[in-house]
Design a protein around this motif. Sequence first.
Motif, PDB file in Angstrom:
ATOM      1  N   THR A 110       0.840  -1.189   0.000  1.00 45.34           N
ATOM      2  CA  THR A 110       0.000   0.000   0.000  1.00 45.34           C
ATOM      3  C   THR A 110       0.881   1.248   0.000  1.00 45.34           C
ATOM      4  OG1 THR A 110      -1.765  -1.141   1.209  1.00 45.34           O
ATOM      5  CG2 THR A 110      -1.828   1.263   1.189  1.00 45.34           C
ATOM      6  N   LEU A 111       0.648   2.129  -0.976  1.00 48.21           N
ATOM      7  CA  LEU A 111       1.339   3.411  -1.063  1.00 48.21           C
ATOM      8  C   LEU A 111       0.386   4.500  -0.591  1.00 48.21           C
ATOM      9  CD1 LEU A 111       2.806   2.926  -4.655  1.00 48.21           C
ATOM     10  CD2 LEU A 111       4.050   2.630  -2.513  1.00 48.21           C
ATOM     11  N   ILE A 112       0.858   5.329   0.327  1.00 51.42           N
ATOM     12  CA  ILE A 112       0.017   6.383   0.896  1.00 51.42           C
ATOM     13  C   ILE A 112       0.654   7.737   0.635  1.00 51.42           C
ATOM     14  CG2 ILE A 112      -1.061   7.284   2.999  1.00 51.42           C
ATOM     15  CD1 ILE A 112      -0.745   4.410   4.140  1.00 51.42           C
ATOM     16  N   CYS A 113      -0.118   8.658   0.067  1.00 53.29           N
ATOM     17  CA  CYS A 113       0.338  10.017  -0.187  1.00 53.29           C
ATOM     18  C   CYS A 113      -0.291  10.938   0.859  1.00 53.29           C
ATOM     19  CB  CYS A 113      -0.053  10.466  -1.600  1.00 53.29           C
ATOM     20  SG  CYS A 113       0.537  12.116  -2.048  1.00 53.29           S
ATOM     21  N   ASP A 114       0.524  11.386   1.809  1.00 57.34           N
ATOM     22  CA  ASP A 114       0.045  12.273   2.880  1.00 57.34           C
ATOM     23  C   ASP A 114       0.129  13.707   2.363  1.00 57.34           C
ATOM     24  OD1 ASP A 114      -0.517  13.706   5.123  1.00 57.34           O
ATOM     25  OD2 ASP A 114       1.046  12.846   6.375  1.00 57.34           O
ATOM     26  N   VAL A 115      -1.037  14.299   2.063  1.00 59.20           N
ATOM     27  CA  VAL A 115      -1.070  15.636   1.456  1.00 59.20           C
ATOM     28  C   VAL A 115      -1.324  16.738   2.479  1.00 59.20           C
ATOM     29  CG1 VAL A 115      -1.821  14.754  -0.764  1.00 59.20           C
ATOM     30  CG2 VAL A 115      -3.530  15.374   0.931  1.00 59.20           C
ATOM     31  N   ARG A 116      -1.524  16.382   3.735  1.00 62.29           N
ATOM     32  CA  ARG A 116      -1.725  17.347   4.827  1.00 62.29           C
ATOM     33  C   ARG A 116      -2.821  18.364   4.506  1.00 62.29           C
ATOM     34  NH1 ARG A 116       4.522  18.374   5.195  1.00 62.29           N
ATOM     35  NH2 ARG A 116       4.303  17.480   3.125  1.00 62.29           N
ATOM     36  N   ARG A 117      -2.472  19.621   4.302  1.00 57.16           N
ATOM     37  CA  ARG A 117      -3.510  20.663   4.181  1.00 57.16           C
ATOM     38  C   ARG A 117      -4.212  20.674   2.818  1.00 57.16           C
ATOM     39  NH1 ARG A 117       0.508  23.671   7.076  1.00 57.16           N
ATOM     40  NH2 ARG A 117       1.223  24.709   5.178  1.00 57.16           N
ATOM     41  N   SER A 118      -3.835  19.750   1.930  1.00 60.39           N
ATOM     42  CA  SER A 118      -4.445  19.749   0.591  1.00 60.39           C
ATOM     43  C   SER A 118      -5.515  18.682   0.450  1.00 60.39           C
ATOM     44  CB  SER A 118      -3.356  19.537  -0.474  1.00 60.39           C
ATOM     45  OG  SER A 118      -2.415  20.579  -0.446  1.00 60.39           O
ATOM     46  N   VAL A 156       0.202  16.983  -5.670  1.00 61.25           N
ATOM     47  CA  VAL A 156      -1.163  17.490  -5.577  1.00 61.25           C
ATOM     48  C   VAL A 156      -1.470  18.295  -6.827  1.00 61.25           C
ATOM     49  CG1 VAL A 156      -2.753  18.917  -4.217  1.00 61.25           C
ATOM     50  CG2 VAL A 156      -0.984  17.558  -3.078  1.00 61.25           C
ATOM     51  N   GLN A 157      -2.705  18.197  -7.294  1.00 61.16           N
ATOM     52  CA  GLN A 157      -3.130  18.930  -8.484  1.00 61.16           C
ATOM     53  C   GLN A 157      -2.834  20.427  -8.331  1.00 61.16           C
ATOM     54  OE1 GLN A 157      -7.359  19.073  -9.083  1.00 61.16           O
ATOM     55  NE2 GLN A 157      -7.176  19.173 -11.301  1.00 61.16           N
ATOM     56  N   ASN A 158      -2.309  21.020  -9.406  1.00 60.18           N
ATOM     57  CA  ASN A 158      -1.966  22.458  -9.490  1.00 60.18           C
ATOM     58  C   ASN A 158      -0.737  22.826  -8.669  1.00 60.18           C
ATOM     59  OD1 ASN A 158      -4.187  22.889 -11.177  1.00 60.18           O
ATOM     60  ND2 ASN A 158      -5.536  23.314  -9.430  1.00 60.18           N
ATOM     61  N   LYS A 159       0.002  21.824  -8.171  1.00 65.22           N
ATOM     62  CA  LYS A 159       1.278  22.083  -7.502  1.00 65.22           C
ATOM     63  C   LYS A 159       2.379  21.394  -8.295  1.00 65.22           C
ATOM     64  CE  LYS A 159      -0.115  23.077  -2.788  1.00 65.22           C
ATOM     65  NZ  LYS A 159       0.209  22.879  -1.344  1.00 65.22           N
ATOM     66  N   THR A 160       3.463  22.081  -8.503  1.00 69.29           N
ATOM     67  CA  THR A 160       4.510  21.576  -9.386  1.00 69.29           C
ATOM     68  C   THR A 160       5.507  20.660  -8.676  1.00 69.29           C
ATOM     69  OG1 THR A 160       5.848  23.548  -8.962  1.00 69.29           O
ATOM     70  CG2 THR A 160       4.367  23.604 -10.868  1.00 69.29           C
ATOM     71  N   THR A 161       5.591  20.746  -7.356  1.00 72.43           N
ATOM     72  CA  THR A 161       6.605  19.981  -6.629  1.00 72.43           C
ATOM     73  C   THR A 161       6.069  18.623  -6.208  1.00 72.43           C
ATOM     74  OG1 THR A 161       7.483  22.057  -5.760  1.00 72.43           O
ATOM     75  CG2 THR A 161       8.228  20.024  -4.725  1.00 72.43           C
ATOM     76  N   GLN A 162       6.849  17.585  -6.532  1.00 72.23           N
ATOM     77  CA  GLN A 162       6.486  16.232  -6.115  1.00 72.23           C
ATOM     78  C   GLN A 162       7.038  15.943  -4.719  1.00 72.23           C
ATOM     79  OE1 GLN A 162       7.569  13.174  -8.929  1.00 72.23           O
ATOM     80  NE2 GLN A 162       7.100  14.474 -10.693  1.00 72.23           N
TER      81      GLN A 162
END
Length: 281
Positions: A110-118, A156-162
């Motif tokens: 399982t891969l989890i992307c923690d986007v916090r405030r997004s 995150v969509q509309n953000k350029t940094t991975q």
Amino acid sequence: MWCSEHEPPTPHLEFERKSSQIFRGDTVKLECDIDGDNWTYTLQCGDKKYNSKDENDFEITVELTQSCKCKVCRGSVCSEWSNAVNLTVSDNPIVTVKPQSSVFTGDTVTLICDVRRSTGRTIYWFKNYNRTKAVSATVTLREVRVSDGGRYSCAVQNKTTQSQGVELTVRERPKPVVRVQPDGRVSRGQTVTLSCDIQQTDVINWRYSWNKDNSEIHVSQSQEYRISSVNESHTGDYSCTGRETGGSRYSHTSDKVTLTVSGKESCDTVYSKLKIKGEVN
């Protein structure tokens, strides 16, 4: 040199930077530098204080953007606070892998992307810098293959940094080989040693499970299972499986090896008994 009747000099706080960005959960090292010894060091980061006797370096886990400073004391006399060091925690997503980043073929990852405030925004996943079809914060890879290994990151969509990349390593699930000493056909009274040999993995420590006729009979950290003074009840089919100590990986089950114990004692066993009784010169 500092004299005790004077206020000690002001220390200098240094930050040992290992990468250009700090991510939430990273461990950083800070050093409170001052001449002399026998100091008691205090580091303050945000609302937290850390104290150390004689050791001037601190390793802390960073969760939030915060400012750090340090001071030293000797007895009741303390210095002024040092310069401030700002620890800026990146707001980029963080990728975590469960159960772990090194797995065997057939496992589920399982891969989890923690986007916090997004929260609520579209998530993009990348494998080896190429965008994949996945768009949710959690991606499950079932029955993984070697080809599923690679560098995974998210954005995150509309953000350029991975996010920072996480390397997923997938290796073929190993299959143990059972070896029997001295042989698969023995006589009553002999000692038999079964060994569970697992090759070509990066697992450091295995826990070995032994089965006889499909029932578990022994579990240990040793790859050897020794049967002293075998008898006819030990006749059967033996196999083994390895499980990673402190991890989630496990091997295939080995092919079965048949142990046959005859009722007649071996010459060596008879000789040993006679020698113990003092009947052999």
